[in-house]
Design a protein around this motif. Structure first.
Motif, PDB file in Angstrom:
ATOM      1  N   THR A   1      -6.354   1.364   0.549  1.00 59.44           N
ATOM      2  CA  THR A   1      -6.193   2.417   1.558  1.00 59.44           C
ATOM      3  C   THR A   1      -6.934   2.115   2.854  1.00 59.44           C
ATOM      4  OG1 THR A   1      -8.046   3.619   0.518  1.00 59.44           O
ATOM      5  CG2 THR A   1      -5.833   4.219  -0.181  1.00 59.44           C
ATOM      6  N   ILE A   2      -8.233   2.020   2.787  1.00 58.26           N
ATOM      7  CA  ILE A   2      -9.041   1.906   4.009  1.00 58.26           C
ATOM      8  C   ILE A   2      -9.040   0.486   4.558  1.00 58.26           C
ATOM      9  CG2 ILE A   2     -11.343   2.229   4.996  1.00 58.26           C
ATOM     10  CD1 ILE A   2     -11.852   4.333   2.887  1.00 58.26           C
TER      11      ILE A   2
ATOM     12  N   ILE B   1      -1.014   2.422  -5.383  1.00 53.96           N
ATOM     13  CA  ILE B   1      -2.387   2.800  -5.732  1.00 53.96           C
ATOM     14  C   ILE B   1      -2.472   3.126  -7.225  1.00 53.96           C
ATOM     15  CG2 ILE B   1      -4.145   4.594  -5.436  1.00 53.96           C
ATOM     16  CD1 ILE B   1      -3.434   4.677  -2.502  1.00 53.96           C
TER      17      ILE B   1
ATOM     18  N   ILE C   1      -9.100   1.275  -4.956  1.00 55.52           N
ATOM     19  CA  ILE C   1      -8.573   2.316  -4.055  1.00 55.52           C
ATOM     20  C   ILE C   1      -8.977   2.032  -2.609  1.00 55.52           C
ATOM     21  CG2 ILE C   1      -8.729   4.750  -3.447  1.00 55.52           C
ATOM     22  CD1 ILE C   1      -9.029   5.322  -6.469  1.00 55.52           C
TER      23      ILE C   1
ATOM     24  N   SER D   1       0.839  -1.191   0.000  1.00 52.33           N
ATOM     25  CA  SER D   1       0.000   0.000   0.000  1.00 52.33           C
ATOM     26  C   SER D   1       0.877   1.244   0.000  1.00 52.33           C
ATOM     27  CB  SER D   1      -0.921   0.010   1.230  1.00 52.33           C
ATOM     28  OG  SER D   1      -1.754   1.139   1.225  1.00 52.33           O
TER      29      SER D   1
END
Length: 392
Positions: free
Chosen positions: A139-140, A106, A135, A101
């Motif tokens: 990320t999350i 990304i 994405i 990550s």
């Protein structure tokens, strides 16, 4: 003092109109807000209680996106969004463990997702959802990272399907009136066209090219309203197709869709008439008083249409449409070549556009194009459609 009082009254009227417009927008949005709120809560409940997902935030997001779409075809878009979300999350779960990550990761994940998406579908919605899914995973909710239990890849995919499905079911179970939005948009477009023709008639009388410039700008700005009108009709057709509660209104929805083309054509012809009238006035030329009177009467007819569609009563249509048809028949008989005898080209163009608007309005009333053309006084010795009125 009298002038000051008049200005004060004008300002108060402006404020009243502004408040009325805002309240109207709130009323129009009330049902859409209700649908989205119900869909968000229901999709979250289904994903959590029925499927056992602890944090199914994808479900309400998908439901709101589906209900927030305009222009109809939400069923197709729901399938596209679900497909895009499933593929995006799947690619994210596959690529992120390999790449890690970070910013460049990304970028690579999104590029791969979009390339893969271009092979699946040409729909922008599918491609966007694939990229967004990648994405989110990167990320999350990275695989192997610290994430809440019950938010794994398969669960996220299922949540997207749940949200899309609940959104479609809400449209079917809690449908909005499929005619209201379309009729209101048609009313708005016709009111603008009426105002423009009224300005054109007055400017031709006074030979005021500046007023015609303002009228032309007003009618040029109607394209957004026309697009809203077409989108509203698509949404109405979709609602009457999906919801059993609205199947009885399909005939009226089809009738509303039938007049969209003539309404669009009428506005376009008003636009051309206003532009040519401006050229005529700037050249210092004139048209006959009879031409101006016909334009003024067409403005009144368009205003009648606007008020009729704003009310939305079929009984009123049955009474008023025949009267409008008779008025248009008389105008068609009056709009003949004698009005432009010895006049410049622009006067002929104004007459031609006036006749075209008469035909468009007759089609809105329900007449076929050949029958509408037959209403016009002939301008050819061999007309394609034999006219109702023929002077030997």
């Amino acid at each position: 003092m009298a002038k000051e009082r008049l200005n004060t009254l004008d300002r108060l009227r402006t404020v009243d109109k502004s408040l009325a417009s805002r309240m109207g927008r709130v009323r129009k949005r009330t049902w859409a807000i209700t649908q989205q709120a119900v869909a968000a809560g229901a999709s979250y409940w289904v994903a959590q209680e029925v499927f056992g997902h602890k944090f199914p935030f994808f479900a309400p997001i998908a439901a709101i996106i589906i209900l927030g779409m305009t222009g109809g075809d939400r069923l197709r878009r729901a399938v596209e969004m679900s497909l895009g979300c499933i593929v995006g999350v799947g690619l994210g779960d596959l690529l992120v463990p390999l790449l890690g990550s970070g910013p460049w990761q990304i970028a690579v994940a999104v590029a791969c997702a979009l390339v893969f998406g271009s092979f699946i579908s040409k729909s922008p919605l599918v491609n966007n959802q694939i990229a967004i899914g990648s994405i989110l995973i990167a990320t999350i909710m990275p695989p192997g990272g610290i994430t809440p239990a019950g938010t794994g890849g398969p669960d996220r995919m299922i949540d997207a399907v749940i949200g899309s499905t609940v959104g479609i079911l809400v449209i079917a179970i809690l449908p909005d009136n499929p005619l209201n939005a379309g009729r209101q948009e048609i009313s708005k477009v016709m009111a603008i066209a009426s105002s423009v023709l009224d300005d054109v008639a007055e400017a031709l009388r006074s030979r005021d090219a500046r007023s015609l410039a303002n009228a032309l700008q007003a009618v040029r700005d109607t394209q957004g309203d026309i697009n809203s009108m077409l989108d509203s009709a698509k949404v109405g057709r979709e609602a009457s197709t999906l919801s059993p509660l609205l199947w009885g209104s399909r005939r009226r929805v089809r009738s509303l869709e039938r007049i969209l083309g003539p309404v669009d054509n009428a506005v376009r012809n008003v636009r051309v008439l206003a532009r040519r009238s401006r050229v005529l006035t700037e050249d210092g030329d004139t048209v006959s008083d009879e031409q101006i009177e016909i334009i003024s009467e067409l403005s009144g007819i368009l205003l009648s249409f606007s008020e009729l569609y704003e009310r939305g009563a079929e009984v009123s249509e049955a009474v008023e449409i025949p009267n409008i048809v008779n008025q248009l028949r008389r105008l068609g008989a009056r709009a003949n070549m004698s009005l432009v005898k010895g006049r410049v080209l622009s006067a002929h163009v104004v007459l031609a556009q006036t006749r075209s608007i008469i035909v468009d309005l007759l089609e809105i009333c329900g007449m076929s194009r050949p029958s509408s053309l037959a209403v016009l006084a002939p301008t050819s010795r061999t007309p394609a459609y034999p006219p109702e009125v023929w002077d030997d």
